[in-house]
Motif scaffolding. Sequence first.
Motif, PDB file in Angstrom:
ATOM      1  N   GLY A  15      10.857  16.483  -4.362  1.00  0.00           N
ATOM      2  CA  GLY A  15      11.890  15.803  -5.145  1.00  0.00           C
ATOM      3  C   GLY A  15      12.392  14.549  -4.455  1.00  0.00           C
ATOM      4  N   ALA A  16      12.570  14.616  -3.135  1.00  0.00           N
ATOM      5  CA  ALA A  16      12.995  13.444  -2.371  1.00  0.00           C
ATOM      6  C   ALA A  16      11.915  12.359  -2.412  1.00  0.00           C
ATOM      7  CB  ALA A  16      13.300  13.842  -0.926  1.00  0.00           C
ATOM      8  N   ALA A  17      10.657  12.759  -2.314  1.00  0.00           N
ATOM      9  CA  ALA A  17       9.550  11.787  -2.399  1.00  0.00           C
ATOM     10  C   ALA A  17       9.520  11.134  -3.780  1.00  0.00           C
ATOM     11  CB  ALA A  17       8.218  12.469  -2.107  1.00  0.00           C
ATOM     12  N   MET A  18       9.797  11.911  -4.818  1.00  0.00           N
ATOM     13  CA  MET A  18       9.844  11.346  -6.174  1.00  0.00           C
ATOM     14  C   MET A  18      10.982  10.332  -6.299  1.00  0.00           C
ATOM     15  SD  MET A  18       8.981  14.786  -8.341  1.00  0.00           S
ATOM     16  CE  MET A  18       8.915  14.032  -9.957  1.00  0.00           C
ATOM     17  N   GLU A  19      12.110  10.618  -5.674  1.00  0.00           N
ATOM     18  CA  GLU A  19      13.243   9.682  -5.689  1.00  0.00           C
ATOM     19  C   GLU A  19      12.862   8.378  -4.993  1.00  0.00           C
ATOM     20  OE1 GLU A  19      16.918   8.037  -6.404  1.00  0.00           O
ATOM     21  OE2 GLU A  19      16.048   9.847  -7.284  1.00  0.00           O
ATOM     22  N   VAL A  20      12.197   8.485  -3.849  1.00  0.00           N
ATOM     23  CA  VAL A  20      11.736   7.281  -3.132  1.00  0.00           C
ATOM     24  C   VAL A  20      10.759   6.500  -3.998  1.00  0.00           C
ATOM     25  CG1 VAL A  20      10.371   6.476  -1.149  1.00  0.00           C
ATOM     26  CG2 VAL A  20      12.141   8.224  -0.828  1.00  0.00           C
ATOM     27  N   HIS A  21       9.825   7.189  -4.627  1.00  0.00           N
ATOM     28  CA  HIS A  21       8.824   6.538  -5.482  1.00  0.00           C
ATOM     29  C   HIS A  21       9.496   5.850  -6.668  1.00  0.00           C
ATOM     30  CE1 HIS A  21       5.345   6.248  -8.260  1.00  0.00           C
ATOM     31  NE2 HIS A  21       4.665   6.094  -7.135  1.00  0.00           N
ATOM     32  N   ASN A  22      10.479   6.500  -7.263  1.00  0.00           N
ATOM     33  CA  ASN A  22      11.201   5.895  -8.388  1.00  0.00           C
ATOM     34  C   ASN A  22      11.965   4.648  -7.969  1.00  0.00           C
ATOM     35  OD1 ASN A  22      10.327   7.846 -10.210  1.00  0.00           O
ATOM     36  ND2 ASN A  22      12.133   9.123  -9.940  1.00  0.00           N
ATOM     37  N   GLU A  23      12.518   4.682  -6.771  1.00  0.00           N
ATOM     38  CA  GLU A  23      13.325   3.562  -6.276  1.00  0.00           C
ATOM     39  C   GLU A  23      12.464   2.386  -5.807  1.00  0.00           C
ATOM     40  OE1 GLU A  23      16.815   1.529  -5.345  1.00  0.00           O
ATOM     41  OE2 GLU A  23      16.660   3.474  -6.359  1.00  0.00           O
ATOM     42  N   LEU A  24      11.405   2.676  -5.049  1.00  0.00           N
ATOM     43  CA  LEU A  24      10.591   1.615  -4.442  1.00  0.00           C
ATOM     44  C   LEU A  24       9.323   1.280  -5.224  1.00  0.00           C
ATOM     45  CD1 LEU A  24      10.792   2.585  -0.656  1.00  0.00           C
ATOM     46  CD2 LEU A  24      12.105   0.836  -1.889  1.00  0.00           C
ATOM     47  N   ASN A  25       8.966   2.150  -6.169  1.00  0.00           N
ATOM     48  CA  ASN A  25       7.725   2.019  -6.922  1.00  0.00           C
ATOM     49  C   ASN A  25       6.541   2.320  -6.005  1.00  0.00           C
ATOM     50  OD1 ASN A  25       5.987   1.373  -9.142  1.00  0.00           O
ATOM     51  ND2 ASN A  25       7.609   0.048  -9.923  1.00  0.00           N
ATOM     52  N   TRP A  26       5.384   1.785  -6.319  1.00  0.00           N
ATOM     53  CA  TRP A  26       4.177   2.169  -5.595  1.00  0.00           C
ATOM     54  C   TRP A  26       3.512   0.966  -4.951  1.00  0.00           C
ATOM     55  CZ3 TRP A  26      -0.705   0.576  -7.618  1.00  0.00           C
ATOM     56  CH2 TRP A  26      -0.640  -0.043  -8.875  1.00  0.00           C
ATOM     57  N   GLY A  27       2.674   1.245  -3.938  1.00  0.00           N
ATOM     58  CA  GLY A  27       1.834   0.211  -3.342  1.00  0.00           C
ATOM     59  C   GLY A  27       2.388  -0.504  -2.136  1.00  0.00           C
ATOM     60  N   LEU A  28       3.542  -0.109  -1.616  1.00  0.00           N
ATOM     61  CA  LEU A  28       4.070  -0.734  -0.403  1.00  0.00           C
ATOM     62  C   LEU A  28       3.382  -0.129   0.829  1.00  0.00           C
ATOM     63  CD1 LEU A  28       7.883  -0.694  -1.302  1.00  0.00           C
ATOM     64  CD2 LEU A  28       6.269  -2.590  -1.558  1.00  0.00           C
ATOM     65  N   LEU A  29       3.739  -0.616   1.995  1.00  0.00           N
ATOM     66  CA  LEU A  29       3.182  -0.079   3.233  1.00  0.00           C
ATOM     67  C   LEU A  29       3.669   1.351   3.472  1.00  0.00           C
ATOM     68  CD1 LEU A  29       3.649  -3.111   5.656  1.00  0.00           C
ATOM     69  CD2 LEU A  29       1.509  -2.287   4.666  1.00  0.00           C
ATOM     70  N   GLU A  30       2.799   2.147   4.059  1.00  0.00           N
ATOM     71  CA  GLU A  30       3.134   3.541   4.370  1.00  0.00           C
ATOM     72  C   GLU A  30       4.404   3.639   5.210  1.00  0.00           C
ATOM     73  OE1 GLU A  30       1.261   6.760   7.341  1.00  0.00           O
ATOM     74  OE2 GLU A  30      -0.169   5.996   5.859  1.00  0.00           O
ATOM     75  N   GLN A 113      -0.268   5.022  -5.756  1.00  0.00           N
ATOM     76  CA  GLN A 113      -0.633   4.908  -7.170  1.00  0.00           C
ATOM     77  C   GLN A 113       0.619   4.887  -8.029  1.00  0.00           C
ATOM     78  OE1 GLN A 113      -3.534   7.699  -8.522  1.00  0.00           O
ATOM     79  NE2 GLN A 113      -5.077   6.978  -7.103  1.00  0.00           N
ATOM     80  N   GLU A 114       0.433   4.537  -9.271  1.00  0.00           N
ATOM     81  CA  GLU A 114       1.561   4.435 -10.187  1.00  0.00           C
ATOM     82  C   GLU A 114       2.325   5.756 -10.296  1.00  0.00           C
ATOM     83  OE1 GLU A 114       2.451   2.833 -14.694  1.00  0.00           O
ATOM     84  OE2 GLU A 114       0.474   2.537 -13.819  1.00  0.00           O
ATOM     85  N   CYS A 115       1.600   6.867 -10.255  1.00  0.00           N
ATOM     86  CA  CYS A 115       2.222   8.195 -10.248  1.00  0.00           C
ATOM     87  C   CYS A 115       2.113   8.777  -8.838  1.00  0.00           C
ATOM     88  CB  CYS A 115       1.524   9.128 -11.236  1.00  0.00           C
ATOM     89  SG  CYS A 115       1.746   8.666 -12.950  1.00  0.00           S
ATOM     90  N   LEU A 116       3.218   9.302  -8.342  1.00  0.00           N
ATOM     91  CA  LEU A 116       3.218   9.926  -7.024  1.00  0.00           C
ATOM     92  C   LEU A 116       2.226  11.084  -7.011  1.00  0.00           C
ATOM     93  CD1 LEU A 116       4.803   9.940  -4.260  1.00  0.00           C
ATOM     94  CD2 LEU A 116       6.132  11.807  -5.270  1.00  0.00           C
ATOM     95  N   GLN A 117       1.448  11.188  -5.935  1.00  0.00           N
ATOM     96  CA  GLN A 117       0.493  12.284  -5.782  1.00  0.00           C
ATOM     97  C   GLN A 117       0.928  13.149  -4.606  1.00  0.00           C
ATOM     98  OE1 GLN A 117      -3.017   9.843  -5.131  1.00  0.00           O
ATOM     99  NE2 GLN A 117      -3.837  10.590  -7.072  1.00  0.00           N
TER     100      GLN A 117
END
Length: 142
Positions: A15-30, A113-117
Amino acid sequence: MDPKKYKDVVYKIIGAAMEVHNELNWGLLEAVYNEALHLELLDQGIKSEREQALACYYKHHKLEKHYQMDLVVGDIIIELKSVAEQNSSHRAQLFNYMRLTKKPIGLLINFGQECLQGERYAYFEDTNECVLLDKNMNPVYG
């Protein structure tokens, strides 16, 4: 070892990873996702350790080189990626960490990716195997 006992904390981490993905989107540096997820976990009251060093040995000699795990939450190793596609080398990296530390649960999370994996794995010390888990923390064989 019963992977189901980790279900609640794994659910919170994802859930926390999904929140980060929603906030920052995808494709940034690890590294960006690593720091952001660490902060999100702390904000949610979940203690995590970032970039924890994992010593390596050769015939009882400690090597100067070491592995560095992205995030660790208790008995759970979190390996982060920001790649177009996860592959077997990413899983092998997580499995090596699990075997070396004997930690029972590992998460492979990809922000690339566009969707968190996300993939969940259990390590069974008696067989030295890492096994894919479903969302209910049941082993998936086959």
